[in-house]
Design a protein around this motif. Structure first.
Motif, PDB file in Angstrom:
ATOM      1  N   ALA A 145       0.831  -1.209   0.000  1.00 54.71           N
ATOM      2  CA  ALA A 145       0.000   0.000   0.000  1.00 54.71           C
ATOM      3  C   ALA A 145       0.864   1.257   0.000  1.00 54.71           C
ATOM      4  CB  ALA A 145      -0.928  -0.016   1.209  1.00 54.71           C
ATOM      5  N   ARG A 283      -8.063  -6.902   2.560  1.00 56.30           N
ATOM      6  CA  ARG A 283      -8.576  -6.025   3.620  1.00 56.30           C
ATOM      7  C   ARG A 283      -7.423  -5.282   4.297  1.00 56.30           C
ATOM      8  NH1 ARG A 283     -13.426  -5.448   5.851  1.00 56.30           N
ATOM      9  NH2 ARG A 283     -14.211  -7.337   4.821  1.00 56.30           N
ATOM     10  N   LEU A 286      -6.313  -2.548   1.775  1.00 52.10           N
ATOM     11  CA  LEU A 286      -7.239  -1.421   1.656  1.00 52.10           C
ATOM     12  C   LEU A 286      -7.272  -0.576   2.924  1.00 52.10           C
ATOM     13  CD1 LEU A 286     -10.211  -3.116  -0.240  1.00 52.10           C
ATOM     14  CD2 LEU A 286      -8.594  -1.431  -1.156  1.00 52.10           C
ATOM     15  N   VAL A 300     -13.267  -0.731   6.070  1.00 53.27           N
ATOM     16  CA  VAL A 300     -13.346  -1.129   4.660  1.00 53.27           C
ATOM     17  C   VAL A 300     -14.530  -2.067   4.504  1.00 53.27           C
ATOM     18  CG1 VAL A 300     -12.179  -2.366   2.811  1.00 53.27           C
ATOM     19  CG2 VAL A 300     -10.868  -0.852   4.308  1.00 53.27           C
ATOM     20  N   GLU A 304     -16.072  -3.574  -1.056  1.00 53.40           N
ATOM     21  CA  GLU A 304     -14.776  -3.105  -1.546  1.00 53.40           C
ATOM     22  C   GLU A 304     -13.781  -4.256  -1.624  1.00 53.40           C
ATOM     23  OE1 GLU A 304     -13.648   1.195  -0.059  1.00 53.40           O
ATOM     24  OE2 GLU A 304     -14.679   0.125   1.558  1.00 53.40           O
ATOM     25  N   LEU A 308     -12.108  -5.858  -5.255  1.00 53.79           N
ATOM     26  CA  LEU A 308     -10.681  -5.952  -5.536  1.00 53.79           C
ATOM     27  C   LEU A 308     -10.241  -7.417  -5.631  1.00 53.79           C
ATOM     28  CD1 LEU A 308      -8.001  -4.697  -6.081  1.00 53.79           C
ATOM     29  CD2 LEU A 308      -7.710  -4.247  -3.632  1.00 53.79           C
TER      30      LEU A 308
END
Length: 364
Positions: A145, A283, A286, A300, A304, A308
């Protein structure tokens, strides 16, 4: 032996015009490179070397002082012959500089004609058996990330397409109808079939992913376990070997990472992570991405995560295709004693096995 300062895209580095012999590398380092690695107290006579990796494309060597601190290490990577046909070495160096400034990579000290010397990141490579551990998933997701949130360097070439399509287009255009080596050609016909078959499957893949909404970000693009460095003391994972780092779909980096659960040597694709493991990683990813953007913890949603998850699996197909083409391209130029065509066949077979399953995943 000329020593010059090179500059490209606002990054300046030292280049030494010398070729380091892959067998007599210690003497080459002491003679030509030691004075450029920011170690004024190192003596040539006290410098020792240990081969970390003698891999399929590069040799990685650790240099250190016999009586020095154990964590005072310089890494020297000697590029494999012909790899410059696949990898833009200046772009790789610029990417490393950018990520070093972001705290995500070690510093680069000096570039030479067939390699680079750079800093050491403490830790060990992650074993393939650890990749599905909950804690390891969280560590990798957090670093990914952060990487995806980093502003990429300006391109050293025209960046008309994301990495995956630019590379696939380039490599598939170079795959011959017939390999000159009879053994390679026999294997190619057995595991791929024909160039027309390969091209047809590639066009199908482009069609499946043409409407992808996955954001274009700065990706690593090659997160096999050997490129994951786990620092047990700090509890963190860092990424190394930025040879393929470039702008790409974030879902590709994730899908490719899932493919690498199989390992590289004798890959076992039954290790591909199940839905629960994938969604746990996503998870974590995100949540970290949201924290970077908003500066605080954020919830999250399941939607979502599932969206993804579906997109990452579709891009896992793209990863199989890309590395199949990589194998065929390597078969044309590499001097390594490795059956690249057979490797391409394994990736292509997994692409065919998974294409219906992954392309049918719903986005919601």
């Amino acid at each position: 032996m000329a020593v010059t300062q090179r500059e490209k895209e606002g990054v300046v580095w030292t280049h030494v015009a010398t070729v380091i012999d892959a067998e007599n590398f210690l003497e080459g380092f002491k003679t030509h490179l030691l004075s450029h690695v920011q170690r004024p107290n190192w003596s040539p006579s006290g410098t020792r070397a240990k081969v970390f990796v003698d891999g399929f494309t590069n040799k990685l060597v650790a240099l250190y002082q016999e009586d020095g601190p154990k964590d005072d290490v310089v890494l020297m990577r000697i590029n494999g012959p012909g790899t410059e046909k696949i990898i833009d070495r200046d772009a790789e160096l610029i990417s490393t500089h950018v990520l070093h400034r972001a705290g995500l990579a070690a510093p680069v000290y000096v570039q030479f004609d067939n390699g680079t010397c750079y800093g050491y990141q403490p830790g060990r490579t992650v074993h393939v058996s650890e990749m599905g551990d909950r804690a390891m998933l969280g560590r990798v997701a957090k670093t990914m990330a952060k990487l995806h949130a980093t502003e990429p360097p300006p391109p050293t070439h025209s960046r008309a397409l994301p990495f995956v399509w630019a590379k696939c287009d380039d490599w598939i255009a170079k795959v011959p109808q017939t390999f000159e080596d009879p053994k390679k050609n026999e294997t190619f016909q057995k595991v791929i079939g024909s160039l027309d078959t390969l091209r047809g499957q590639y066009q199908w893949l482009r069609g499946v992913l043409k409407d992808s909404r996955s954001p274009l970000v700065f990706c690593h693009n090659d997160l096999l376990c050997g490129n994951l460095i786990y620092n047990e003391d700090a509890g963190t994972v860092s990424f190394i070997d930025l040879e393929y780092a470039d702008v790409n779909y974030s879902a590709y980096d994730i899908g490719n990472y899932f493919c690498e659960f199989a390992g590289f040597v004798n890959p076992d694709y039954s290790r591909y992570p199940d839905e629960n493991t994938q969604k746990l990683f996503i998870r974590f990813y995100l949540e970290e991405a949201a924290k970077i953007i908003r500066g605080e913890d954020s919830l999250v949603s399941d939607d979502e995560v599932h969206s993804l998850y579906s997109e990452a699996n579709r891009f896992a197909l793209a990863a199989h295709m890309l590395w199949a083409l990589w194998g065929l391209f390597q078969a044309l130029y590499s001097t390594k004693d490795f059956d690249y065509v057979a490797y391409a066949g394994m990736r292509f077979a997994e692409f065919l096995k998974r294409k219906d399953e992954f392309s049918a995943l719903s986005k919601h």
